[in-house]
Design an enzyme around this catalytic site. Sequence first.
Site, PDB file in Angstrom:
ATOM      1  N   HIS A  18      55.667  64.321 -22.828  1.00  9.70           N
ATOM      2  CA  HIS A  18      56.421  64.994 -23.727  1.00  9.70           C
ATOM      3  C   HIS A  18      56.459  66.574 -23.979  1.00  9.70           C
ATOM      4  O   HIS A  18      57.543  67.166 -24.264  1.00  9.70           O
ATOM      5  CB  HIS A  18      56.083  64.115 -25.014  1.00  9.70           C
ATOM      6  N   HIS A  41      65.067  54.677 -20.661  1.00 12.09           N
ATOM      7  CA  HIS A  41      63.762  53.640 -21.265  1.00 12.09           C
ATOM      8  C   HIS A  41      63.470  54.392 -22.605  1.00 12.09           C
ATOM      9  O   HIS A  41      62.324  54.637 -22.856  1.00 12.09           O
ATOM     10  CB  HIS A  41      62.970  53.645 -20.232  1.00 12.09           C
ATOM     11  N   SER A  99      60.112  59.927 -26.821  1.00  7.48           N
ATOM     12  CA  SER A  99      61.117  61.096 -26.313  1.00  7.48           C
ATOM     13  C   SER A  99      62.363  61.027 -26.975  1.00  7.48           C
ATOM     14  O   SER A  99      62.970  62.024 -27.078  1.00  7.48           O
ATOM     15  CB  SER A  99      61.240  60.392 -24.689  1.00  7.48           C
ATOM     16  N   GLU A 117      67.726  51.048 -24.286  1.00  2.75           N
ATOM     17  CA  GLU A 117      66.356  50.325 -24.364  1.00  2.75           C
ATOM     18  C   GLU A 117      66.930  48.725 -24.076  1.00  2.75           C
ATOM     19  O   GLU A 117      67.930  48.392 -25.040  1.00  2.75           O
ATOM     20  CB  GLU A 117      65.832  50.448 -25.769  1.00  2.75           C
ATOM     21  N   ASP A 142      70.280  47.496 -18.805  1.00  2.00           N
ATOM     22  CA  ASP A 142      69.427  47.631 -17.932  1.00  2.00           C
ATOM     23  C   ASP A 142      69.472  49.281 -17.557  1.00  2.00           C
ATOM     24  O   ASP A 142      70.385  49.978 -17.518  1.00  2.00           O
ATOM     25  CB  ASP A 142      69.676  47.046 -16.517  1.00  2.00           C
ATOM     26  N   ALA A 143      68.311  49.993 -17.502  1.00  2.00           N
ATOM     27  CA  ALA A 143      68.039  51.426 -17.369  1.00  2.00           C
ATOM     28  C   ALA A 143      69.138  51.927 -16.297  1.00  2.00           C
ATOM     29  O   ALA A 143      69.717  52.770 -16.115  1.00  2.00           O
ATOM     30  CB  ALA A 143      66.777  51.638 -17.211  1.00  2.00           C
ATOM     31  N   ASP A 163      61.762  56.671 -17.309  1.00  2.00           N
ATOM     32  CA  ASP A 163      60.412  56.654 -17.710  1.00  2.00           C
ATOM     33  C   ASP A 163      60.170  54.871 -17.940  1.00  2.00           C
ATOM     34  O   ASP A 163      60.001  54.546 -18.864  1.00  2.00           O
ATOM     35  CB  ASP A 163      60.209  57.108 -19.119  1.00  2.00           C
TER      36      ASP A 163
END
Length: 279
Positions: A18, A41, A99, A117, A142-143, A163
């Site tokens: 971060h 994510h 984040s 997410e 899905d990311a 991430d």
Amino acid sequence: MNYRHIFHAGNPADVMKHAVLALIIDHLRAKPAPFCVLDAHAGIGRYDLDSEPARKTLEFQDGIGRLFGQPAPHPALEPYLDAVNALNPDGRLRWYPGSPRLARALLREQDRLLLNELHPDDWQTLKAEFAGDRQVSTFKTDAYQALKSHLPPREKRGLVLIDPPFEQPDEFARMAEGLKAAHRRWSTGVYALWYPIKERAAVWRFQEAVENTGIRKILTVELTWHPEDTHLRLNGSGLLIVNPPWTLDDTLRAMLPALHAALPSTGGGCTVDWLVPEG
């Protein structure tokens, strides 16, 4: 989809990740043109360090707990620590910004935040966290599909954070392929890919796979707090950054040693290296 970040929120890996993200966004703020941040994510946005899961592990005590309420070990840590302090105005460390909340704290009026997410419960929490915020949009997919759906952004400038929770054994390979596909769609964006450092050979294979994509201008940033003599624990964490802002590498070379010294460790250190130069 069993991973719950609340057990690990604010630990040394979070602090390193971060702090670097805040610096990247701070660099983006230097130009007046709008930018977009896509968090693939996203998690739940912020984390209650008074909750039972956080208190069960107490990982935050060796991370943000060592920095909160203290002078910043290096000026480059101030954008990150300012965001943490803003969530805890009474001076007691309870809330930790994931984040999404960190990025939101650094947006200007002309900027935008896209949060993805997949976990259904976490997505509901994330959606509620930013309900009514016109600069923030949330998605549940899905990311890597989110990268296809939302790139390139209309702003033409910005940051993509990848991430993953590393629940899947092929996550390193999925990240490399996801980056390759995303970069084809948007080659000028900044990409930050987080990875755990447990087994060094796995990291080397990941970096080789990314290098073989042909993408240029790739920086690797790592912070370790244990000697890498076992792959049974988290020894450190890294970020692979594509198109890092100008002078970010120099800033990190000055900041990371100060951060490492401020966190408890049994060894390790920090590195900032070019995996692939620009030329």
